[in-house]
Scaffold this motif. Structure first.
Motif, PDB file in Angstrom:
ATOM      1  N   GLN A  11       0.828  -1.200   0.000  1.00 40.09           N
ATOM      2  CA  GLN A  11       0.000   0.000   0.000  1.00 40.09           C
ATOM      3  C   GLN A  11       0.874   1.266   0.000  1.00 40.09           C
ATOM      4  O   GLN A  11       2.042   1.246   0.374  1.00 40.09           O
ATOM      5  N   ASN A  12       0.270   2.373  -0.440  1.00 40.24           N
ATOM      6  CA  ASN A  12       0.866   3.705  -0.313  1.00 40.24           C
ATOM      7  C   ASN A  12       2.246   3.817  -0.971  1.00 40.24           C
ATOM      8  O   ASN A  12       3.222   4.261  -0.346  1.00 40.24           O
ATOM      9  N   ILE A  13       2.310   3.429  -2.225  1.00 38.59           N
ATOM     10  CA  ILE A  13       3.579   3.543  -2.942  1.00 38.59           C
ATOM     11  C   ILE A  13       3.501   4.504  -4.132  1.00 38.59           C
ATOM     12  O   ILE A  13       4.511   4.746  -4.790  1.00 38.59           O
ATOM     13  N   SER A  14       2.329   5.055  -4.380  1.00 34.52           N
ATOM     14  CA  SER A  14       2.154   5.867  -5.581  1.00 34.52           C
ATOM     15  C   SER A  14       3.026   7.125  -5.564  1.00 34.52           C
ATOM     16  O   SER A  14       3.597   7.505  -6.605  1.00 34.52           O
ATOM     17  N   ASP A  15       3.148   7.787  -4.417  1.00 31.48           N
ATOM     18  CA  ASP A  15       3.951   9.014  -4.355  1.00 31.48           C
ATOM     19  C   ASP A  15       5.419   8.714  -4.639  1.00 31.48           C
ATOM     20  O   ASP A  15       6.093   9.475  -5.367  1.00 31.48           O
ATOM     21  N   ASP A  16       5.918   7.626  -4.062  1.00 31.90           N
ATOM     22  CA  ASP A  16       7.322   7.262  -4.284  1.00 31.90           C
ATOM     23  C   ASP A  16       7.560   6.881  -5.735  1.00 31.90           C
ATOM     24  O   ASP A  16       8.609   7.220  -6.312  1.00 31.90           O
ATOM     25  N   ILE A  17       6.610   6.181  -6.333  1.00 31.03           N
ATOM     26  CA  ILE A  17       6.752   5.789  -7.739  1.00 31.03           C
ATOM     27  C   ILE A  17       6.781   7.021  -8.632  1.00 31.03           C
ATOM     28  O   ILE A  17       7.596   7.124  -9.559  1.00 31.03           O
ATOM     29  N   THR A 246      11.901  -3.556  -2.887  1.00 30.80           N
ATOM     30  CA  THR A 246      12.276  -3.169  -1.521  1.00 30.80           C
ATOM     31  C   THR A 246      11.059  -3.101  -0.607  1.00 30.80           C
ATOM     32  O   THR A 246      11.102  -3.522   0.553  1.00 30.80           O
ATOM     33  N   ARG A 247       9.958  -2.585  -1.137  1.00 30.91           N
ATOM     34  CA  ARG A 247       8.743  -2.479  -0.331  1.00 30.91           C
ATOM     35  C   ARG A 247       8.143  -3.851  -0.059  1.00 30.91           C
ATOM     36  O   ARG A 247       7.577  -4.096   1.018  1.00 30.91           O
TER      37      ARG A 247
END
Length: 354
Positions: A11-17, A246-247
């Motif tokens: 979850q919550n990886i869109s900003d990092d991508i 990594t996530r």
């Protein structure tokens, strides 16, 4: 219906991508190095490199071992086509080993009987995450001076004698991180080497044979004194894929625990059923339970019954010795018996077995 496979995504990886996509660093970089470090820690082995796909991983292994057109390798037909197709691409002669019909693992005695002076490597597939007879196969390799490759395409996180696959004494181990694996990097893989020299060689082969430390001159031009001596591939994993890896590694332990807990429930359910037996594990091993393997008296009926009960079921793979591309359609008794009865059912992190 509960699926047999399901891609995991944190979850919550869109900003990092988004940040990575516009960073100007899309190729192998800081996340690639971090992902490899996490793999090293998890597996317990120093010589680990990530790659862009499982197929590239296999090609790099074949090149690292110096296998050439016409060389002979021993492999299991009870495996994914992806495990064996690289042999055909390289023009290798595949000698199929029979398997134990109780679990689909390579039969050490049959492997031994098929070793000749022409055998250049043994590829030990661990079918659906269930580990084979690692010590016995490795001892054959040692006795005959033949490298052994653990094919862990479906077995990341499986354990033998308390150690993770990749850290069990085998010369080379290959993993897939394709969408339905754990971890998944959308596409990708990894190779683990026991020998530092082979690892160093693989690092070059992964990147077109280039030694990046001397590839360019101080002013940024390609260095004419940097010779390319090895065949190579575009095998580096992108930083975007590496970041996803990594996530996923942050969550890997908890996901594997869910799968093991689901397996305990299945073990109990099949204890007293005459028509369905749990797949027999080899001694001192713990599968990652990518799927839960069973042997069913009537395979067709069992698949139908499981599906009607809400669990997708499947034979997963077809034995590769039926394919013309390998030019070796030998009939093997253990293979035939195993494939006639093997049925996989869901065991993954996406449901709680009850």
């Amino acid at each position: 219906m509960i699926p047999i496979y399901k891609p995991y995504m944190p979850q919550n990886i869109s900003d990092d991508i988004t940040e990575i996509l516009y960073s100007g660093q899309l190729g192998y970089g800081k996340y690639g190095r971090k992902f490899e470090s996490q793999l090293q820690s998890f597996i317990g082995c120093e010589y680990v490199l990530s790659v862009s796909s499982y197929n590239i991983a296999m090609q790099i292994v074949l090149s690292t071992l110096g296998l050439q057109f016409g060389d002979e390798v021993i492999a299991s037909p009870v495996s994914c086509l992806a495990s064996n197709q690289p042999f055909a691409v390289k023009g290798l002669k595949v000698v199929w080993a029979d398997v134990n019909p109780e679990n689909g693992s390579m039969c050490p005695d049959d492997v031994k009987s098929k070793i000749t002076i022409n055998t250049k490597a043994i590829f030990h597939n661990h079918f659906c995450g269930y580990l084979g007879n690692i010590d016995q196969i490795n001892e054959l390799g040692k006795s005959y001076g033949i490298p052994v490759v653990d094919d862990g395409i479906e077995a990341f996180g499986s354990e033998y004698k308390g150690n993770k696959l990749g850290n069990v004494g085998t010369d080379v181990t290959v993993f897939s991180f394709q969408t339905v694996r754990l971890p998944n990097t959308i596409d990708g893989g990894a190779i683990v080497y026991k020998d530092k020299k082979l690892y160093k060689k693989a690092l070059l082969i992964r990147d077109y044979g280039i030694d990046r430390t001397i590839f360019r001159t101080p002013n940024g031009e390609i260095n004419p004194d940097c010779d390319i001596k090895l065949e190579g591939y575009a095998g580096l994993m992108s930083d975007l894929n590496s970041y996803i890896g990594t996530r996923q590694m942050d969550d890997i332990e908890s996901l594997l625990v869910v799968q093991k807990n689901n397996a305990v429930i299945w073990n109990c359910k099949f204890t007293n059923i005459d028509t369905i037996n749990s797949l027999k594990m080899t001694s001192d091993s713990t599968p990652n339970y990518w799927v839960y393997g069973t042997l069913c008296k009537n395979k067709t009926q069992a698949i139908k019954d499981f599906k009607e009960s809400g669990f997708y079921s499947t034979g997963v793979h077809i034995n590769n010795n039926v394919y013309t591309v390998f030019d070796n359609k030998v009939s093997l008794q253990g293979v035939n018996e195993f494939m006639n009865h093997f049925v996989a059912i869901p065991c993954g992190w996406w449901f709680e077995n009850k």
